[in-house]
Write a protein that holds these residues in place. Sequence first.
Motif, mmCIF file in Angstrom:
data_model
loop_
_atom_site.group_PDB
_atom_site.id
_atom_site.type_symbol
_atom_site.label_atom_id
_atom_site.label_comp_id
_atom_site.label_asym_id
_atom_site.label_seq_id
_atom_site.Cartn_x
_atom_site.Cartn_y
_atom_site.Cartn_z
ATOM 1 N N LEU A 159 55.461 48.015 59.502
ATOM 2 C CA LEU A 159 55.357 48.785 58.259
ATOM 3 C C LEU A 159 56.619 48.689 57.416
ATOM 4 C CD1 LEU A 159 53.470 52.091 59.135
ATOM 5 C CD2 LEU A 159 52.577 49.958 58.203
ATOM 6 N N LYS A 160 57.703 48.236 58.000
ATOM 7 C CA LYS A 160 58.953 48.097 57.263
ATOM 8 C C LYS A 160 59.028 46.795 56.476
ATOM 9 C CE LYS A 160 61.502 50.797 60.721
ATOM 10 N NZ LYS A 160 62.640 50.788 61.687
ATOM 11 N N VAL A 161 58.043 45.922 56.676
ATOM 12 C CA VAL A 161 58.097 44.590 56.065
ATOM 13 C C VAL A 161 56.998 44.448 55.018
ATOM 14 C CG1 VAL A 161 58.145 42.114 56.488
ATOM 15 C CG2 VAL A 161 58.921 43.696 58.273
ATOM 16 N N PRO A 162 57.339 44.528 53.720
ATOM 17 C CA PRO A 162 56.325 44.350 52.674
ATOM 18 C C PRO A 162 55.602 43.015 52.842
ATOM 19 C CG PRO A 162 58.372 45.170 51.739
ATOM 20 C CD PRO A 162 58.679 44.788 53.163
ATOM 21 N N GLY A 163 54.354 42.985 52.506
ATOM 22 C CA GLY A 163 53.563 41.764 52.648
ATOM 23 C C GLY A 163 52.987 41.666 54.043
ATOM 24 N N VAL A 164 53.857 41.571 55.022
ATOM 25 C CA VAL A 164 53.401 41.500 56.415
ATOM 26 C C VAL A 164 52.571 42.726 56.768
ATOM 27 C CG1 VAL A 164 54.157 41.515 58.835
ATOM 28 C CG2 VAL A 164 55.299 40.029 57.177
ATOM 29 N N THR B 96 32.201 50.084 43.950
ATOM 30 C CA THR B 96 31.218 51.162 43.868
ATOM 31 C C THR B 96 31.347 52.129 45.039
ATOM 32 O OG1 THR B 96 29.659 49.735 42.702
ATOM 33 C CG2 THR B 96 28.752 51.716 43.738
ATOM 34 N N SER B 97 31.346 51.586 46.247
ATOM 35 C CA SER B 97 31.481 52.426 47.446
ATOM 36 C C SER B 97 32.604 51.944 48.361
ATOM 37 C CB SER B 97 30.164 52.455 48.221
ATOM 38 O OG SER B 97 29.778 51.142 48.602
ATOM 39 N N MET B 98 33.397 51.001 47.884
ATOM 40 C CA MET B 98 34.546 50.503 48.640
ATOM 41 C C MET B 98 35.615 50.040 47.648
ATOM 42 S SD MET B 98 34.667 47.551 51.591
ATOM 43 C CE MET B 98 33.944 46.293 50.514
ATOM 44 N N TYR B 99 36.867 50.422 47.937
ATOM 45 C CA TYR B 99 37.947 50.142 46.998
ATOM 46 C C TYR B 99 39.139 49.548 47.745
ATOM 47 C CZ TYR B 99 35.044 53.227 44.210
ATOM 48 O OH TYR B 99 33.974 53.797 43.557
ATOM 49 N N ALA B 100 39.993 48.872 46.989
ATOM 50 C CA ALA B 100 41.149 48.205 47.581
ATOM 51 C C ALA B 100 42.312 49.181 47.709
ATOM 52 C CB ALA B 100 41.553 47.003 46.720
ATOM 53 N N VAL B 101 42.459 49.785 48.891
ATOM 54 C CA VAL B 101 43.539 50.731 49.147
ATOM 55 C C VAL B 101 44.571 50.044 50.042
ATOM 56 C CG1 VAL B 101 44.118 53.071 49.859
ATOM 57 C CG2 VAL B 101 41.811 52.552 49.072
ATOM 58 N N THR B 102 45.822 50.111 49.658
ATOM 59 C CA THR B 102 46.875 49.347 50.329
ATOM 60 C C THR B 102 47.769 50.228 51.190
ATOM 61 O OG1 THR B 102 48.410 49.618 48.481
ATOM 62 C CG2 THR B 102 46.919 47.699 48.422
ATOM 63 N N VAL B 103 48.535 49.576 52.062
ATOM 64 C CA VAL B 103 49.566 50.263 52.836
ATOM 65 C C VAL B 103 50.618 50.832 51.894
ATOM 66 C CG1 VAL B 103 51.424 49.965 54.527
ATOM 67 C CG2 VAL B 103 49.211 48.846 54.896
ATOM 68 N N LYS B 104 51.027 50.039 50.919
ATOM 69 C CA LYS B 104 52.050 50.455 49.970
ATOM 70 C C LYS B 104 51.673 51.771 49.287
ATOM 71 C CE LYS B 104 54.620 48.686 45.915
ATOM 72 N NZ LYS B 104 54.214 49.668 44.882
ATOM 73 N N ALA B 105 50.419 51.888 48.871
ATOM 74 C CA ALA B 105 49.971 53.104 48.192
ATOM 75 C C ALA B 105 50.042 54.309 49.115
ATOM 76 C CB ALA B 105 48.545 52.911 47.678
ATOM 77 N N GLY B 106 49.694 54.121 50.389
ATOM 78 C CA GLY B 106 49.749 55.219 51.347
ATOM 79 C C GLY B 106 51.170 55.680 51.613
ATOM 80 N N LEU B 107 52.081 54.739 51.753
ATOM 81 C CA LEU B 107 53.483 55.081 51.980
ATOM 82 C C LEU B 107 54.060 55.808 50.768
ATOM 83 C CD1 LEU B 107 54.782 51.812 53.706
ATOM 84 C CD2 LEU B 107 53.909 53.900 54.778
ATOM 85 N N GLU B 108 53.668 55.372 49.575
ATOM 86 C CA GLU B 108 54.158 56.025 48.351
ATOM 87 C C GLU B 108 53.627 57.442 48.230
ATOM 88 O OE1 GLU B 108 54.817 52.053 45.533
ATOM 89 O OE2 GLU B 108 52.992 53.264 45.322
ATOM 90 N N TRP B 109 52.343 57.645 48.573
ATOM 91 C CA TRP B 109 51.797 58.998 48.507
ATOM 92 C C TRP B 109 52.512 59.928 49.491
ATOM 93 C CZ3 TRP B 109 49.402 61.952 52.323
ATOM 94 C CH2 TRP B 109 48.917 63.189 51.876
ATOM 95 N N ALA B 110 52.718 59.433 50.713
ATOM 96 C CA ALA B 110 53.387 60.249 51.725
ATOM 97 C C ALA B 110 54.795 60.645 51.276
ATOM 98 C CB ALA B 110 53.448 59.494 53.051
ATOM 99 N N GLU B 111 55.456 59.758 50.557
ATOM 100 C CA GLU B 111 56.817 60.046 50.105
ATOM 101 C C GLU B 111 56.838 61.033 48.940
ATOM 102 O OE1 GLU B 111 60.854 57.697 48.587
ATOM 103 O OE2 GLU B 111 59.031 56.570 49.042
ATOM 104 N N ARG B 112 55.865 60.939 48.028
ATOM 105 C CA ARG B 112 55.921 61.788 46.833
ATOM 106 C C ARG B 112 55.310 63.171 47.030
ATOM 107 N NH1 ARG B 112 51.866 58.051 45.052
ATOM 108 N NH2 ARG B 112 49.821 59.063 44.781
ATOM 109 N N GLN B 113 54.397 63.331 48.007
ATOM 110 C CA GLN B 113 53.822 64.657 48.217
ATOM 111 C C GLN B 113 54.904 65.563 48.810
ATOM 112 O OE1 GLN B 113 53.007 66.346 51.323
ATOM 113 N NE2 GLN B 113 54.207 64.772 52.375
#
Length: 254
Positions: free
Chosen positions: A234-239, A196-213
């Motif tokens: 940031l270079k290690v997925p999961g970690v 409702t007022s908090m959502y699950a935002v990930t590192v992966k999603a942020g890196l993908e947005w930065a790359e596609r914009q």
Amino acid sequence: MPLNDESSTVAGRPWRATLRRSLRLVNEFRYEQPDPARFYSAIAHDSVGQLSSYTPLAGSMLLDVGGGPGYFRDAFEEAGATYFSLDADAGELAGMGGDIPERTVLGSGMELPFRDSSLDITYSSNVLEHVPEPWTMADEMVRVTKPGGLVFISYTVWYGPWGGHETSPWHYLGGARAARRYCRKHGKSPKNVFGTSMYAVTVKAGLEWAERQTAGQVLDLIPRYNPAWSHWMLKVPGVREVATWNLMIVLRKK
């Protein structure tokens, strides 16, 4: 790492992404709910130093997206910026003194009520995780920034230690379950309600947005509160999802 990790000062000292700074800020997280003025003031003054390492604040027109009751206002104005704040909640905007200060706008971060290329700096701290369409908001921040201007976005990572905010660390068992546990323990709902007022935002999603914009040059992608020597994570997925408290994305508008 930041382009210039020591080009700005906070209280007369060079700003640095040190372990000591990280530990101090992590300690301040304990006060977000019981003493928000203490918590947000500490983050605000650190933000001035961090943001100043990319661009001068003096003389700039700066929009704080999700600025809430204005904890960042004094810090940015002391640095010489003309400060504009936007929030979707009138109650949040008037929270500190009951009055809504000048240059304050009520509106949605996903549809910013500003003209294209009208601001020198657009800034948002720990807001993206509270928006149902976070990357629409990120696109909007880029849109309203002038060519050559700076876009600074940081957000709390869901799988990080503070991802559930006041329901942490039980958010690792699911946001809804963590909220129910909070209700049982405290006799009230958490301020930040998952879905409702908090959502699950990930590192992966942020890196993908930065790359596609394509409208901004990426200056930095770093864990905001971590010391500089740990930015390799940031270079290690999961970690990166678990060890990153907060992802910071910095762009220069083309």
